[in-house]
Every structure is written in C-alpha cells, then in structure tokens.
Design a protein around this motif. Structure first.
Motif, PDB file in Angstrom:
ATOM      1  N   ILE A 229      -4.347  57.860  24.152  1.00  0.00           N
ATOM      2  CA  ILE A 229      -4.224  56.608  23.417  1.00  0.00           C
ATOM      3  C   ILE A 229      -2.911  55.921  23.776  1.00  0.00           C
ATOM      4  CG2 ILE A 229      -3.065  57.603  21.381  1.00  0.00           C
ATOM      5  CD1 ILE A 229      -4.903  55.798  19.658  1.00  0.00           C
ATOM      6  N   VAL A 230      -2.946  54.585  23.849  1.00  0.00           N
ATOM      7  CA  VAL A 230      -1.736  53.801  24.070  1.00  0.00           C
ATOM      8  C   VAL A 230      -1.624  52.771  22.951  1.00  0.00           C
ATOM      9  CG1 VAL A 230      -0.489  52.222  25.586  1.00  0.00           C
ATOM     10  CG2 VAL A 230      -1.885  54.030  26.572  1.00  0.00           C
ATOM     11  N   TYR A 231      -0.508  52.790  22.239  1.00  0.00           N
ATOM     12  CA  TYR A 231      -0.276  51.825  21.175  1.00  0.00           C
ATOM     13  C   TYR A 231       0.547  50.650  21.713  1.00  0.00           C
ATOM     14  CZ  TYR A 231      -1.982  55.197  17.766  1.00  0.00           C
ATOM     15  OH  TYR A 231      -2.773  56.063  17.048  1.00  0.00           O
ATOM     16  N   ALA A 232       0.054  49.438  21.461  1.00  0.00           N
ATOM     17  CA  ALA A 232       0.815  48.236  21.788  1.00  0.00           C
ATOM     18  C   ALA A 232       1.818  47.999  20.663  1.00  0.00           C
ATOM     19  CB  ALA A 232      -0.112  47.047  21.939  1.00  0.00           C
ATOM     20  N   ILE A 233       3.041  48.442  20.883  1.00  0.00           N
ATOM     21  CA  ILE A 233       4.092  48.325  19.867  1.00  0.00           C
ATOM     22  C   ILE A 233       4.927  47.096  20.223  1.00  0.00           C
ATOM     23  CG2 ILE A 233       6.013  49.492  18.727  1.00  0.00           C
ATOM     24  CD1 ILE A 233       4.780  52.151  19.491  1.00  0.00           C
ATOM     25  N   ILE A 234       4.492  45.949  19.722  1.00  0.00           N
ATOM     26  CA  ILE A 234       5.121  44.690  20.115  1.00  0.00           C
ATOM     27  C   ILE A 234       5.658  43.915  18.914  1.00  0.00           C
ATOM     28  CG2 ILE A 234       3.805  44.488  22.240  1.00  0.00           C
ATOM     29  CD1 ILE A 234       1.912  42.580  20.827  1.00  0.00           C
ATOM     30  N   GLY A 235       5.735  44.570  17.769  1.00  0.00           N
ATOM     31  CA  GLY A 235       6.281  43.916  16.581  1.00  0.00           C
ATOM     32  C   GLY A 235       6.529  44.921  15.484  1.00  0.00           C
ATOM     33  N   GLY A 236       7.424  44.585  14.581  1.00  0.00           N
ATOM     34  CA  GLY A 236       7.721  45.472  13.461  1.00  0.00           C
ATOM     35  C   GLY A 236       8.570  46.652  13.880  1.00  0.00           C
ATOM     36  N   ASN A 237       8.563  47.683  13.044  1.00  0.00           N
ATOM     37  CA  ASN A 237       9.322  48.902  13.302  1.00  0.00           C
ATOM     38  C   ASN A 237       8.425  49.930  13.979  1.00  0.00           C
ATOM     39  OD1 ASN A 237      10.720  51.384  13.114  1.00  0.00           O
ATOM     40  ND2 ASN A 237      11.826  50.689  11.301  1.00  0.00           N
TER      41      ASN A 237
ATOM     42  N   GLU B  77       4.356  31.202  15.581  1.00  0.00           N
ATOM     43  CA  GLU B  77       5.386  30.860  16.557  1.00  0.00           C
ATOM     44  C   GLU B  77       6.651  31.667  16.289  1.00  0.00           C
ATOM     45  OE1 GLU B  77       6.061  26.681  16.739  1.00  0.00           O
ATOM     46  OE2 GLU B  77       4.058  26.234  17.500  1.00  0.00           O
ATOM     47  N   LEU B  78       7.320  32.054  17.352  1.00  0.00           N
ATOM     48  CA  LEU B  78       8.467  32.959  17.245  1.00  0.00           C
ATOM     49  C   LEU B  78       9.735  32.208  16.858  1.00  0.00           C
ATOM     50  CD1 LEU B  78       9.497  35.877  17.691  1.00  0.00           C
ATOM     51  CD2 LEU B  78       9.998  35.225  20.061  1.00  0.00           C
ATOM     52  N   ARG B  79      10.329  32.625  15.764  1.00  0.00           N
ATOM     53  CA  ARG B  79      11.624  32.083  15.347  1.00  0.00           C
ATOM     54  C   ARG B  79      12.746  32.987  15.867  1.00  0.00           C
ATOM     55  NH1 ARG B  79      12.434  32.897  10.535  1.00  0.00           N
ATOM     56  NH2 ARG B  79      10.543  33.982   9.862  1.00  0.00           N
ATOM     57  N   TYR B  80      13.923  32.395  16.083  1.00  0.00           N
ATOM     58  CA  TYR B  80      15.021  33.163  16.670  1.00  0.00           C
ATOM     59  C   TYR B  80      15.446  34.315  15.765  1.00  0.00           C
ATOM     60  CZ  TYR B  80      19.205  34.095  19.433  1.00  0.00           C
ATOM     61  OH  TYR B  80      20.150  34.700  20.227  1.00  0.00           O
ATOM     62  N   GLU B  81      15.391  34.105  14.447  1.00  0.00           N
ATOM     63  CA  GLU B  81      15.758  35.170  13.508  1.00  0.00           C
ATOM     64  C   GLU B  81      14.813  36.362  13.644  1.00  0.00           C
ATOM     65  OE1 GLU B  81      15.179  32.025  12.698  1.00  0.00           O
ATOM     66  OE2 GLU B  81      17.243  31.303  12.332  1.00  0.00           O
ATOM     67  N   GLN B  82      13.518  36.083  13.813  1.00  0.00           N
ATOM     68  CA  GLN B  82      12.546  37.161  14.016  1.00  0.00           C
ATOM     69  C   GLN B  82      12.828  37.889  15.322  1.00  0.00           C
ATOM     70  OE1 GLN B  82       9.114  34.518  13.863  1.00  0.00           O
ATOM     71  NE2 GLN B  82       8.379  35.573  12.022  1.00  0.00           N
ATOM     72  N   TYR B  83      13.135  37.123  16.336  1.00  0.00           N
ATOM     73  CA  TYR B  83      13.436  37.694  17.649  1.00  0.00           C
ATOM     74  C   TYR B  83      14.622  38.646  17.566  1.00  0.00           C
ATOM     75  CZ  TYR B  83      15.290  37.738  22.456  1.00  0.00           C
ATOM     76  OH  TYR B  83      15.795  38.111  23.677  1.00  0.00           O
ATOM     77  N   LEU B  84      15.685  38.235  16.891  1.00  0.00           N
ATOM     78  CA  LEU B  84      16.865  39.097  16.768  1.00  0.00           C
ATOM     79  C   LEU B  84      16.550  40.388  16.040  1.00  0.00           C
ATOM     80  CD1 LEU B  84      19.730  36.542  16.005  1.00  0.00           C
ATOM     81  CD2 LEU B  84      19.199  37.676  18.172  1.00  0.00           C
ATOM     82  N   GLU B  85      15.646  40.338  15.056  1.00  0.00           N
ATOM     83  CA  GLU B  85      15.225  41.562  14.375  1.00  0.00           C
ATOM     84  C   GLU B  85      14.523  42.505  15.345  1.00  0.00           C
ATOM     85  OE1 GLU B  85      12.789  40.687  11.031  1.00  0.00           O
ATOM     86  OE2 GLU B  85      14.377  39.620   9.924  1.00  0.00           O
ATOM     87  N   GLN B  86      13.695  41.936  16.212  1.00  0.00           N
ATOM     88  CA  GLN B  86      12.912  42.772  17.123  1.00  0.00           C
ATOM     89  C   GLN B  86      13.751  43.371  18.250  1.00  0.00           C
ATOM     90  OE1 GLN B  86       9.749  43.852  16.572  1.00  0.00           O
ATOM     91  NE2 GLN B  86      10.312  42.897  14.618  1.00  0.00           N
TER      92      GLN B  86
END
Length: 274
Positions: free
Chosen positions: A122-130, A196-205
């Motif tokens: 299995i491969v998980y697409a881990i592209i957001g969150g923790n 849409e991606l906000r800069y604050e969200q991006y910095l968290e990721q």
C-alpha cells in the motif's frame, strides 16, 4: 532498508515571474534527464503518473519510462499512477501477474481494508495534515493483512509526499510556494473538497508536523527520518517538484536528495539496526 525515490506527474504550470510555461514536449525531455540523474545519484525508484490534464504532460508513463531506461543502470522505473478506466483490461490483468504492484490510497479506511485483505503493498498519498494521522491506518492495514493470512513481507507500506530541496532552507520554502499554489488552485476548481492554497496553510505543511518536505538537505533528512520511523515505511517517494520550476534547479534538488538526504536517512537506519 527503506527505498527512496521520486515521483512526478510532469506538471507544466507557469514559471514564477516569467509568464512562461514549458511545453509538454520540453517537459518530457526534462523528465528523461531527471530519471538519468536520479539513477546516477543512487536513488532507488523513479515513478511517473498517468494523467489526462492540460497542465500535466504525461498521459503514457510507459513511453517516458522506456526512454529513461536507455541510459539508466540500477534505478527501478515505475508507473506512479495508472488510470484503470483508460487501460485495456486484458493488458492490465497480464501486468498484474508480472509486475510488483503497489496500490495507492489517500487514506480512506475502506481502501486500506480492501488492500490489506488482498495482501498487496500500500502507498499512502500524504499530501496534507499531520503524517502521524496515518499511523493507526497502517497498524490496521498490517493487522487485517495478517489476519487474512498474508506474510509480513508482503504487507509493505509506502508514502508519497510533496517536497523541494535547496542549499538554503528559507529560500526553498519561498521558492516552492508559487508552483505548489498553482497546482493546488487548479485542482481545487475540479474537486469540491479541495481549496485554494493560502500561505499560512503552506507554512503549516512545510513545518515540523506538516506533510511537505521542504528545506535544506539536513532539514528534509531529519523530517523524513522521523516520518519513516513513526509510520514504519518500506518506501518513500518525494514528489519533486509539484508544479514547474526552472529545470536546473530541479536537477540540483534531485542531486541533493540523492547525495545528501538519502545517505543520511540510510545511515540512520543502518546504525539503528546494527
């Protein structure tokens, strides 16, 4: 030993500050050079995903992979996405008997259960969150697969995450936002659960608990070691880059991944197992 590699969809978004976009033909030529470099610097896997979108250059990964195989020696070349609805079902059935398959999921419980019961990697697409959110899913995958009678060596776990590497970590974070936003914003128009991606969200990721691996080689290696260890991964694919970036910078990022990040990660786990 964990396998380390790169995945791409051959994105062709607008280059920041130029108004220019790589043609599909140019991007495909670049991909062949990227494959050859990934092999040269000692990465284990290079995968290209099939998509049928104006901003993704590759609709037939096997053709690009075949071109990349001409001058490579050790790296495993693989499809990163195969769209079943566009494939010949007989050909797909034949491939299943001959090729090692990894089944990808975004983290759905139902998908995890079905893949575990089938005893497939299995491969998980881990592209957001923790990324640690996936730990319970992986534990369930292993338990269900074992209960279904599959050996532990069959129940392999991989992850795919977005990332970017440069000598200067702060510059890496700054440079990677524009192409990432381009892709996320475009996809958000087609998928209602995306925004849409906000800069604050991006910095968290890109931060310590986020799903993006962006920074200098030491920063990326440390974060990657932590995730591989936490989740018990057998394979990790860094999607590099997401969106279009200058090709010489992409080649340098691949070089840093293979010559600095990968050796640090491998050494850590060799010493841990010793």
């Amino acid at each position: 030993m964990v396998e380390l590699g790169i995945s791409t969809f051959g994105e062709t978004t607008e280059l920041e500050g130029t108004g220019q976009t790589y043609s599909h033909a140019e991007r495909i030529r670049q991909l062949v050079a990227e494959i050859e470099l990934a092999d040269k610097v000692g990465l284990d896997v290079y995968g290209i995903g099939e998509h049928h979108r104006e901003d993704f250059a590759v609709s037939a990964p096997e053709i690009v992979l075949a071109a990349g195989a001409v001058n490579t020696k050790k790296i495993r070349l693989t499809s990163a996405v195969s769209i079943l609805s566009s494939m010949d079902p007989i050909r797909l059935f034949q491939l299943q008997d001959k090729l090692p398959l990894w089944i990808a999921t975004g983290g759905h419980v139902e998908s995890t259960v079905k893949i575990a019961q089938a005893g497939l990697p299995i491969v998980y697409a881990i592209i957001g969150g923790n990324p640690r959110y996936f730990k319970k899913l992986i534990q369930a995958y292993c338990e269900i697969g074992s209960e279904a009678g599959h050996a532990s060596q069959e129940l392999k776990v991989g992850a795919h995450s977005w990332g970017w590497i440069a000598e200067d970590g702060e510059q890496a974070v700054k440079d990677y936002f524009h192409p990432t936003k381009q892709v996320v914003d475009a996809i958000s128009k087609d998928r209602p659960h995306w925004q849409e991606l906000r800069y604050e969200q991006y910095l968290e990721q890109v931060g310590p608990n986020g799903a993006m691996f962006v920074g200098n080689p030491d920063q990326v290696a440390e974060k990657l070691i932590r995730m591989i260890e936490d989740l018990g991964l057998d394979r990790f694919m860094l999607h590099l880059p997401l969106g279009s970036m200058l090709h010489d910078q992409v080649l340098r990022a691949i070089e840093l991944f293979g010559t600095q990040v990968a050796p640090k990660v491998r050494t850590y786990f060799v010493m841990k197992e010793a």
